[in-house]
Design a protein around this motif. Sequence first.
Motif, short mmCIF file in Angstrom:
data_model
loop_
_atom_site.label_atom_id
_atom_site.label_comp_id
_atom_site.label_asym_id
_atom_site.label_seq_id
_atom_site.Cartn_x
_atom_site.Cartn_y
_atom_site.Cartn_z
N THR A 136 -10.01 -5.46 6.13
CA THR A 136 -10.10 -5.45 7.59
C THR A 136 -11.50 -5.84 8.07
O THR A 136 -11.65 -6.43 9.15
CB THR A 136 -9.70 -4.08 8.16
N VAL A 148 -3.94 -5.94 8.10
CA VAL A 148 -3.30 -5.11 7.08
C VAL A 148 -2.20 -4.30 7.75
O VAL A 148 -2.44 -3.67 8.79
CB VAL A 148 -4.30 -4.17 6.39
N VAL A 155 -8.44 -1.49 1.82
CA VAL A 155 -8.08 -1.69 3.23
C VAL A 155 -9.33 -1.94 4.06
O VAL A 155 -9.35 -2.82 4.94
CB VAL A 155 -7.29 -0.48 3.76
N PHE A 173 0.83 -1.20 0.00
CA PHE A 173 0.00 0.00 0.00
C PHE A 173 0.87 1.26 0.00
O PHE A 173 1.39 1.68 1.03
CB PHE A 173 -0.97 0.01 1.19
N THR A 197 -7.58 2.80 -2.57
CA THR A 197 -6.75 2.12 -1.56
C THR A 197 -7.54 1.97 -0.27
O THR A 197 -7.53 0.91 0.36
CB THR A 197 -5.48 2.93 -1.26
N ALA A 225 0.16 -1.28 6.67
CA ALA A 225 0.47 -0.29 5.64
C ALA A 225 1.87 0.25 5.88
O ALA A 225 2.15 0.85 6.92
CB ALA A 225 -0.55 0.84 5.67
N LEU A 227 -5.90 -2.90 11.28
CA LEU A 227 -4.95 -2.11 10.48
C LEU A 227 -3.81 -1.62 11.38
O LEU A 227 -4.04 -1.12 12.48
CB LEU A 227 -5.64 -0.90 9.85
#
Length: 539
Positions: free
Chosen positions: A176, A182, A172, A161, A168, A184, A209
């Motif tokens: 999630t 994820v 994401v 990413f 984007t 980043a 995330l």
Amino acid sequence: MPIWKKILYALLGVGALAGCVWLAVLITHKLDTCTEGIERVGDECIGVNGEGYDFGTPEIRDVARAIAAQNKKIDGEPHVTVAVMLPLQSDRAALRRQMRSDLQGAYLGQRQANEGEGEPPKIRLVLANPGRDYKQQEKVVDTLLRMADSPTDRLRAVTGFNLSLGTTEKAVKRLTQHKIPVLASRISGDRIANEDRTDGTAKLRFPGLARIIPTNHDAAQALANFNGERGRENRRTVLVYDQRKDGYSESLAKAFSGIKEKGPAGPAAMPFESPAIDEAGSTGNRFAQTANNICDSGADTVYFAGRTLHLRIFALKLAQVDCKNRHYTIVSGSDAASLRQDMTEQNWAQLRGADGEPKVTVQYAAPAHPDAWSTELADWHRKWEADHKRKPTEAELPQYLTEPLAALDTLKKRIESTRGEGVRLGSEPNLQDSRTMLVYDGLITIGKALHQAQKGGAEAVPSREDVGRQWSLLQSRHRVRGTSGLICLTSGGNAYDKPAAVVRLDPGRKGLGQLKFVGLGWPTGQEQPKNCVIPSSAP
């Protein structure tokens, strides 16, 4: 004609027709694929592959094959899959080189996670191409969701990413929502982040995330703190920003607007609108007028909230304005780390005046720089020894400098050992633009989360929920010693007080310009606490 012959001919006709249909389907399918499992959409090859496919980009061929070889090596061991999701095709040579740098970091991080930790599960790496500007991300996310449910693929994290775009964000969010962790490593836009609260809790817009790069807000604050200490009280600033809908530019403009200046008030902000991230359009004409207005305004420092391509055009236009030998400093965000790759010798000459002195320099908040730790540690030693009249003990050395320096040394040794093994990565990894360092840090962070979540013996693998729960535990004793700095994650999965490497692109007096590390800026205004223990009042 006997009835049996009619039936036979009819059956043969049906068979021939079926064969033709089958052949047509086969040909059509072949035309619509780039390789097995990779769909052709227009002129792009969209999908997920861990077998060495280069997506039609020669620059990444060697490193894609190196990743495939590492995957094959661990095939018989307990392992999980990690996907690197990045656009992997471009008409621009500079962007293709950036892709190679990102994937070199991924490969080196995979090797370090698999061999440095020495514990299962190992990481099988796959490349996921969502197309230009992530416009085909939905197809790729569909595949990744299936891989997460698959008992053979066992997808446990998605990283990469590199663009803060609406597409984007959608990718994401969907990942999630399905409990796929994820991480980043290269998006700095504030929108793709969870919100930390002062009471230690978090508003989880993207549960699962984690980010290892400062947001644009934090990077701008780090720049402001850095320049507040070393800047001039009487400087006059102006904001130039791209008003095209782009998460990176929007959040950077907002962050720059929030900086409290100590000098006299500058002119009103000056907007422009680009057609796309990698398209110039008529921005050159617009910038010529903007440069004239800046000259008349008396401003000497420009906060630029826009992408690298437009930053380069703006800097060149600003240098062309004859403005009483005034020197300009352009301050920008992390995307500027790629600026040097796009500059030609002629461009550098344009940034210099007739006397050879720089007319324009660019300062930006890089997420990392290979000279940061050794330079800062040498300065720290000089100051400490001057104050204490002796050398510091090992316990007195600053962790926030020594541990990242050791991590960088480990990466450099990994590069050397890879070269010694004859592994080809397409080019010698270039750490100057921070891409290799950040993606490498992302993989070792995932590796640490996997090993901490590991339970039930060597044959078991952690669930994706278990891996996602590890993010907020990666702090204090479990901090990640990254090449880009200590990574200690908040309850929202954000990197706490991650330093920005303040870097200057200096045209010099001749030839190609130089990228120089200037110093570290800290979002909170001070270094990370000992052992990276996050204070309870941290926002």
